[in-house]
Design a protein around this motif. Sequence first.
Motif, PDB file in Angstrom:
ATOM      1  N   GLY A 143      -7.671  12.655   7.840  1.00 13.85           N
ATOM      2  CA  GLY A 143      -6.796  13.633   6.903  1.00 13.85           C
ATOM      3  C   GLY A 143      -5.961  12.820   6.013  1.00 13.85           C
ATOM      4  N   MET A 144      -5.890  11.465   6.352  1.00 10.26           N
ATOM      5  CA  MET A 144      -5.091  10.417   5.667  1.00 10.26           C
ATOM      6  C   MET A 144      -5.787   9.660   4.736  1.00 10.26           C
ATOM      7  SD  MET A 144      -2.360  11.482   7.149  1.00 10.26           S
ATOM      8  CE  MET A 144      -1.348  10.420   6.360  1.00 10.26           C
ATOM      9  N   GLY A 145      -4.948   9.190   3.980  1.00  8.79           N
ATOM     10  CA  GLY A 145      -5.483   8.175   2.751  1.00  8.79           C
ATOM     11  C   GLY A 145      -4.567   7.094   2.436  1.00  8.79           C
ATOM     12  N   CYS A 198       0.778  -1.195  -0.099  1.00 10.69           N
ATOM     13  CA  CYS A 198      -0.070   0.002  -0.029  1.00 10.69           C
ATOM     14  C   CYS A 198       0.829   1.458   0.115  1.00 10.69           C
ATOM     15  CB  CYS A 198      -0.950  -0.070   1.321  1.00 10.69           C
ATOM     16  SG  CYS A 198       0.054   0.026   2.873  1.00 10.69           S
ATOM     17  N   VAL A 199       0.245   2.243  -0.205  1.00 12.70           N
ATOM     18  CA  VAL A 199       0.925   3.542  -0.283  1.00 12.70           C
ATOM     19  C   VAL A 199       0.270   4.646   0.513  1.00 12.70           C
ATOM     20  CG1 VAL A 199       1.862   5.692  -1.495  1.00 12.70           C
ATOM     21  CG2 VAL A 199       1.857   3.416  -2.593  1.00 12.70           C
ATOM     22  N   LEU A 200       0.799   5.157   1.699  1.00 13.45           N
ATOM     23  CA  LEU A 200       0.022   5.940   2.300  1.00 13.45           C
ATOM     24  C   LEU A 200       0.178   7.364   1.818  1.00 13.45           C
ATOM     25  CD1 LEU A 200       0.350   6.570   6.398  1.00 13.45           C
ATOM     26  CD2 LEU A 200       1.469   8.387   4.909  1.00 13.45           C
ATOM     27  N   ASN A 201      -0.767   8.290   1.926  1.00  8.19           N
ATOM     28  CA  ASN A 201      -0.818   9.781   1.354  1.00  8.19           C
ATOM     29  C   ASN A 201      -1.597  10.734   2.613  1.00  8.19           C
ATOM     30  OD1 ASN A 201      -3.677   9.842   0.633  1.00  8.19           O
ATOM     31  ND2 ASN A 201      -2.921   8.167  -0.764  1.00  8.19           N
ATOM     32  N   ASN A 202      -1.414  11.972   2.293  1.00 10.09           N
ATOM     33  CA  ASN A 202      -2.077  12.665   3.305  1.00 10.09           C
ATOM     34  C   ASN A 202      -3.153  13.496   2.360  1.00 10.09           C
ATOM     35  OD1 ASN A 202      -0.338  14.436   1.684  1.00 10.09           O
ATOM     36  ND2 ASN A 202       0.490  15.694   3.229  1.00 10.09           N
ATOM     37  N   THR A 203      -3.613  13.206   1.603  1.00 11.04           N
ATOM     38  CA  THR A 203      -4.698  13.531   0.785  1.00 11.04           C
ATOM     39  C   THR A 203      -6.193  13.711   1.463  1.00 11.04           C
ATOM     40  OG1 THR A 203      -5.275  11.551  -0.394  1.00 11.04           O
ATOM     41  CG2 THR A 203      -3.850  13.179  -1.494  1.00 11.04           C
ATOM     42  N   GLY A 204      -6.201  12.599   2.489  1.00  8.87           N
ATOM     43  CA  GLY A 204      -7.408  12.615   3.257  1.00  8.87           C
ATOM     44  C   GLY A 204      -8.696  11.913   2.225  1.00  8.87           C
ATOM     45  N   LYS A 205      -8.176  11.247   1.464  1.00 16.41           N
ATOM     46  CA  LYS A 205      -9.421  10.423   0.481  1.00 16.41           C
ATOM     47  C   LYS A 205      -9.504   9.158   0.865  1.00 16.41           C
ATOM     48  CE  LYS A 205      -7.815  12.909  -3.796  1.00 16.41           C
ATOM     49  NZ  LYS A 205      -7.450  12.796  -5.201  1.00 16.41           N
ATOM     50  N   GLY A 206      -9.147   8.737   2.066  1.00 17.98           N
ATOM     51  CA  GLY A 206      -9.618   7.388   2.561  1.00 17.98           C
ATOM     52  C   GLY A 206      -8.973   6.455   1.879  1.00 17.98           C
TER      53      GLY A 206
END
Length: 478
Positions: free
Chosen positions: A143-145, A110-118
Amino acid sequence: MKKIFIDRNEKFLRIAFREQDILKELFFQQNGQPYPGEVYKGIVKNIVPAIKSVFIDIGENKNVYMYLDNRLKNSKLKKGQEILVQVIKEDLGKKGARVSNCINIPGKYCVLNNTGKGIEFSKKIIDNEFKKNIIHNLHIPDGMGIMIRTLGHEASSSTIKMEFDSLYEIYKKIIIKNEYSLKSGLIFAGDGIIGKILRDKLQDDNFMIYVHNEDDYEKIKGHLEQYNYNINNIEFYSGNRNIFDYYNIENEILSLRNKRVYLKCGGYIVIDKTEAMYVIDVNSGKNVKGSSMEHTVFTTNLQAAQEIVRQIRLRNLSGIILIDFIDMDKQENKSQILELLRKGFFDDKNKTLVYQFTELNLVQIARKRFGRSIYDSIEEKCKCCRGSGNRIKFSYISMLIKNEIERINEEGIIQNIHIEIGNTYKRDIEKNTQYFLNSIGSKHKNIYLTYSHTEYFKVEPLVFSNQIDEFKEFKLNK
């Protein structure tokens, strides 16, 4: 079997990927330059609304740039404002690196991101039951995705959760370090190009990794243990010669500067670079043995398509690539050529689109850029030609000369070395002779240097006194 060779020196990090002993891909990273995946603390220096871009000082030689986008909530930035950004494209020529305020921390599944898109899923994952299970068992902080990678479909929800938790801890450390940093600079280096290769290329235990740097060896060994790979699949190379030279990869890299590539059937392809695109021309050459013209043409085009895929990936060509195949009448043959091209890019991490044949038997390929092409990595403009020609980079050819000196040393201790090099490098060497001597590892050796019209170089040991007398006026380190 897959074989990965990793060469690290003071100037470059290079990775070669072989499959069935055929060189498939090359990856270059030049030390001291922003690389995709790195996270920096920056300060907004200039905002240009006309091109919807902001230029940011990250403490490196060049300012980087970022596109303004309401979806990323970065359209209201002000000059002098501090911002956390991640490199998504290397700098190229005079153009600085491209960055984004969207931070991605990649793992294997997986890839964590801070876009808040779930929770999002790779387009290649079509298993709805798997998706429901992940959504039910994985809880993402506000706030994370998270993006579930294609390989994540083979992992359990608990494994993915464990990896996500690990990535989230890394992200929290990035945020804390950014808050306490007083000036622009690197916040998080990540695992760089080596980590990307390990994530993308390793899917089973049918591989071997060859590495000669102790730190790289330990990090890779840790990765193999973390994901339950066989740790015996990594070998530490302890020889004095450069690892690429020892495994005969160096010559293959230099051959990529050739425009013409020959096919087994006797035909060949020619690869040219223009200002706007790459153009590849297919020629039948000496392939005149077929039972019919149609069969000869199809055989040549078929082999050309296979080699074109390999060359595009090996040279890391991107943007628009136009292929001029030999004219074919049968639609069935054209379909096979297209299928072969698309199949060759199936596992390519650079997004690649192959379009239909045009009426003129042209095929257009659009490939997203990631990293530099082989030309950008090892070539530079030749000042002797007023910028109209290219030569091997001075830093790169110095490294190759050093390799040759190390190879000569394997045969015995040689004190006197003669180097013949092209005239195009004379100005660079005379500008800082000591720097050149240091870069070729000539400590405790006598170097005799002559110039010629050769494009490359030649290194030879001087064993006899009459040889030394012949070149004594050309001695550099007097």
